[in-house]
Design a protein around this motif. Sequence first.
Motif, mmCIF file in Angstrom:
data_model
loop_
_atom_site.group_PDB
_atom_site.id
_atom_site.type_symbol
_atom_site.label_atom_id
_atom_site.label_comp_id
_atom_site.label_asym_id
_atom_site.label_seq_id
_atom_site.Cartn_x
_atom_site.Cartn_y
_atom_site.Cartn_z
ATOM 1 N N PRO A 1 -12.395 37.160 -43.644
ATOM 2 C CA PRO A 1 -11.167 37.748 -44.183
ATOM 3 C C PRO A 1 -10.555 36.930 -45.311
ATOM 4 C CG PRO A 1 -11.148 37.808 -41.783
ATOM 5 C CD PRO A 1 -12.301 36.948 -42.187
ATOM 6 N N LEU B 1 -8.612 44.450 -44.957
ATOM 7 C CA LEU B 1 -7.643 43.646 -44.221
ATOM 8 C C LEU B 1 -6.584 44.481 -43.513
ATOM 9 C CD1 LEU B 1 -7.142 40.725 -46.778
ATOM 10 C CD2 LEU B 1 -8.558 40.754 -44.714
ATOM 11 N N TRP C 1 -12.503 47.881 -41.985
ATOM 12 C CA TRP C 1 -13.286 46.729 -42.412
ATOM 13 C C TRP C 1 -14.560 47.137 -43.146
ATOM 14 C CZ3 TRP C 1 -12.390 41.642 -42.710
ATOM 15 C CH2 TRP C 1 -13.484 40.817 -42.932
ATOM 16 N N CYS D 1 -6.545 38.748 -40.191
ATOM 17 C CA CYS D 1 -6.508 39.628 -41.362
ATOM 18 C C CYS D 1 -5.114 39.642 -41.990
ATOM 19 C CB CYS D 1 -6.930 41.042 -40.970
ATOM 20 S SG CYS D 1 -8.699 41.213 -40.624
#
Length: 291
Positions: free
Chosen positions: A70, A127, A131, A187
């Motif tokens: 991330p 995020l 994904w 995230c």
Amino acid sequence: MSRGPVRLYPAGYRAVHGAEIAETHRELTAGLSRAARLRADADLAAHALRMRLGLDPAAPGGRLFALAAPFALATAAVVAGLELTGWYRTLVLSPTTLRAMVAGTGAAWGLYLLCSLLVCVGAIVALTGRWVAGVAAVTGGLLGTVALWPALGPARGGGALVPVLALLTVAVVLARPPDRRADPEVCAAAGVMAAVGWFPLVAVGTGEFAVSTDYGAWPLLVLAASGIVLAVRRRSRGLYELGAMAVASPPLIGRAYADAWLDAWPVVLLSLVLPLGAAFTVGVWWVRRGS
């Protein structure tokens, strides 16, 4: 089914579970089309290679890349966002008309800006919960940058650094175990890191602040601070968190190198931020442990 993919598993794991894996795979792929069987074989081979490389969800490497991915998206988005806002600033300040400015933009540069936009949008999508779609967009944007660089590199300098770092970022993102669900807290932290790393530089770029350049320091400082905050919240020594930040840092290292007019020394000094951050978190951990 060919036992080829099963042979890719580590020997010890294969000795214990190989027959069971092969039999289960045979049952699941029975009756599938040839194309579907090939996809299933590819998935099995990918899982075996991840286990061999220590990138499965239970392995330390898999957990490291799960945390780093991330932030790799976030750092790539910071760099791409700075490219886009830099171009927009030039567009606003230029006395040339919008039509002439757009017409004067070369095809390669225009495609590069589109790739940068794809990276930014993809990072936001990934995020915020989608994904797979977001990673696909970011990967496409970064690979597009690599493909366009032969036409852009001579004018921008830096040689092969930008495409190499783009490929490293793609590798970090794709190394994340696909069966490990993205942590919403991580995230969210990566999204905050991207916003805090990007916006002040855009504000400085307006010329309203007495700052000429930060030599790329600010985004790297924000990245290191993110690792420290995660470590403190988790009450860990921070080596794991700061290690993940180091893995996610290549786009910012490349940006710092460009901001320092291709002088390596400022980048070398800035790279010390992450180990210093790790030393700080270890100190905090020892103080908490002793109290």
